[in-house]
Structure formats: C-alpha cells, structure tokens
Write an enzyme that holds these catalytic residues in place. Sequence first.
Site, PDB file in Angstrom:
ATOM      1  N   CYS A   1       0.845  -1.201   0.000  1.00  0.00           N
ATOM      2  CA  CYS A   1       0.000   0.000   0.000  1.00  0.00           C
ATOM      3  C   CYS A   1       0.881   1.251   0.000  1.00  0.00           C
ATOM      4  O   CYS A   1       1.984   1.254   0.537  1.00  0.00           O
ATOM      5  CB  CYS A   1      -0.902  -0.002   1.230  1.00  0.00           C
ATOM      6  SG  CYS A   1      -2.034   1.419   1.286  1.00  0.00           S
TER       7      CYS A   1
ATOM      8  N   ASP B   1       0.401   3.764   1.701  1.00  0.00           N
ATOM      9  CA  ASP B   1       0.359   4.348   3.051  1.00  0.00           C
ATOM     10  C   ASP B   1       1.778   4.646   3.561  1.00  0.00           C
ATOM     11  O   ASP B   1       2.659   3.780   3.506  1.00  0.00           O
ATOM     12  CB  ASP B   1      -0.350   3.358   3.995  1.00  0.00           C
ATOM     13  CG  ASP B   1      -0.712   3.988   5.325  1.00  0.00           C
ATOM     14  OD1 ASP B   1       0.209   4.466   6.024  1.00  0.00           O
ATOM     15  OD2 ASP B   1      -1.911   4.014   5.676  1.00  0.00           O
TER      16      ASP B   1
ATOM     17  N   ARG C   1       2.980   4.755   6.321  1.00  0.00           N
ATOM     18  CA  ARG C   1       3.430   4.005   7.503  1.00  0.00           C
ATOM     19  C   ARG C   1       3.868   2.578   7.182  1.00  0.00           C
ATOM     20  O   ARG C   1       4.185   1.815   8.103  1.00  0.00           O
ATOM     21  CB  ARG C   1       2.299   3.979   8.546  1.00  0.00           C
ATOM     22  CG  ARG C   1       1.870   5.362   9.002  1.00  0.00           C
ATOM     23  CD  ARG C   1       0.531   5.328   9.694  1.00  0.00           C
ATOM     24  NE  ARG C   1      -0.543   4.914   8.782  1.00  0.00           N
ATOM     25  CZ  ARG C   1      -1.822   4.767   9.139  1.00  0.00           C
ATOM     26  NH1 ARG C   1      -2.177   4.986  10.390  1.00  0.00           N
ATOM     27  NH2 ARG C   1      -2.731   4.410   8.253  1.00  0.00           N
TER      28      ARG C   1
ATOM     29  N   HIS D   1      -2.259  -4.068   4.932  1.00  0.00           N
ATOM     30  CA  HIS D   1      -2.037  -3.664   6.330  1.00  0.00           C
ATOM     31  C   HIS D   1      -3.374  -3.335   6.999  1.00  0.00           C
ATOM     32  O   HIS D   1      -4.248  -2.729   6.381  1.00  0.00           O
ATOM     33  CB  HIS D   1      -1.083  -2.464   6.418  1.00  0.00           C
ATOM     34  CG  HIS D   1      -1.658  -1.189   5.864  1.00  0.00           C
ATOM     35  ND1 HIS D   1      -2.200  -0.202   6.668  1.00  0.00           N
ATOM     36  CD2 HIS D   1      -1.793  -0.748   4.599  1.00  0.00           C
ATOM     37  CE1 HIS D   1      -2.639   0.788   5.911  1.00  0.00           C
ATOM     38  NE2 HIS D   1      -2.412   0.487   4.649  1.00  0.00           N
TER      39      HIS D   1
ATOM     40  N   CYS E   1      -6.188  -0.080   6.854  1.00  0.00           N
ATOM     41  CA  CYS E   1      -5.965   0.508   5.525  1.00  0.00           C
ATOM     42  C   CYS E   1      -7.128   1.450   5.156  1.00  0.00           C
ATOM     43  O   CYS E   1      -8.286   1.027   5.093  1.00  0.00           O
ATOM     44  CB  CYS E   1      -5.830  -0.598   4.475  1.00  0.00           C
ATOM     45  SG  CYS E   1      -5.448   0.038   2.824  1.00  0.00           S
TER      46      CYS E   1
HETATM   47 ZN    ZN Z   1      -3.447   1.179   2.984  1.00  0.00          ZN
END
Ligand code: ZN
Length: 217
Positions: free
Chosen positions: A48, A50, A52, A104, A107
């Site tokens: 992803c 993302d 993090r 994750h 999400c």
């Molecule tokens: Zn995500």
Amino acid sequence: MSVNQDKSIYESLLEGNKIWVEETLKLDKDYFEKLSAGQSPPVLWIGCSDSRVPANQITNTMPGDIFVHRNIANVVTHTDMNLLSVLDYSVNVLKVKHVIVCGHYGCGGVNAALGNKQVGLIDNWLRNIKDVYYANEKEIISIEDPQQKSDRMVELNAIHGAKNVMSTSIIQNAWSNGQELSVHAWVYSLKTGLITDLKTSASSAEDVSPVFKMDAK
Ligand code: ZN
C-alpha cells in the site's frame, strides 16, 4: 499546512539525505559505489502507498534488497499496466524468487471501500475492493464488529491480490518454463509492527485453478 511550513519540511528532507549519506559512508565508504553497480533483488513487494508501511524498514532490509510497487490499498488488477510492467520486469529480467502482496490493518483504502461515501476518482480504483467484498459477502456480513470486519477485508484483499498475481500470464509462463518463483499474501499490523503470513502461498501452476494455466510456448 502553510507554505513556510511546507518549505521547511522539504528542506529538512534534503538535509536528512545529506545526514544519511554521511552516516552510511561512515559505516562503508564504498557503499554507494557498490550499490550503483546494479541490482538483483530477490523479492518483489506489492504494498500500500500508506506512508506508515515502507517495505525496507518493516522487513529490516536495505536498498537493493526489494523491488517495490505500491498503490492505494495494494490492489492487483489484470489491466493495470503499471503493475504488470513492474511484475514482468521483476520476473523476466530481475528473476525475483518471491512476489509478496502485503496489506495492512487499518488501511484507509479498504475502509473507504467498505463504506458508501463518495471520495472522487479513487472510488473507481476502490471498486476492485468492493469486488473482493462481493465475492466474500457471506463471510464479511457475518462479522458484526466493524474493526474485525475491516481487518478481515484487509486480509481477503491481500489474498485476492496474490491470487491475481498468480493468475497473470507472466507468473503462469514463468512456472510453465520451470522458473523458481513463489507468490505470497502478507498482512502488516500498524499497532504491533508485526507481519503475518496469510498462508496462501503458491509456487507452481498446480496451486492455482487450471483455467489460468498457460502452456509453455
Ligand atoms: Zn493502505
């Protein structure tokens, strides 16, 4: 965020780069010289976007170890030329040994797909996740707790993504040609930092429905 704050952030990134180079060279003065010679990462990571979930940090690996493709909610679709190009290059040029689709928990993309609120263009991208929901509707509806429902959807989305990787002509051809290659689905926990293997790995065409099989050319 104001323009000034914005500027200080990007300047700090450049400053951070200089610090990183200095510290890396202290440990190994030839580090960049060696790394610039070429890459042969054994792993393709599909994760992803993302902020993090950075592939290298969470797997304690270094530049050169993992070839990476990231998009919102680690979606794998058969018509995504970007992803297919990365996959083809990884398998046929870099000869990676493992392809990992890592979702994750928590999400935002998966959670948005679970809702009905319109966000914009991204709704069309997240429709792929609604398809995963639809294919597993009975199971998902039976989970009452919203957190557990979201967590399970994250897992199913990663599994679905890995299965879509396995069923591409790229992977099927690699297996038909005897290439050593495994595909895996993982999930990462933002709360613990730990990765769980979702145990749906495949390493040959026998592990996938025969309809996706490609005979050797
Ligand atoms: Zn995500």
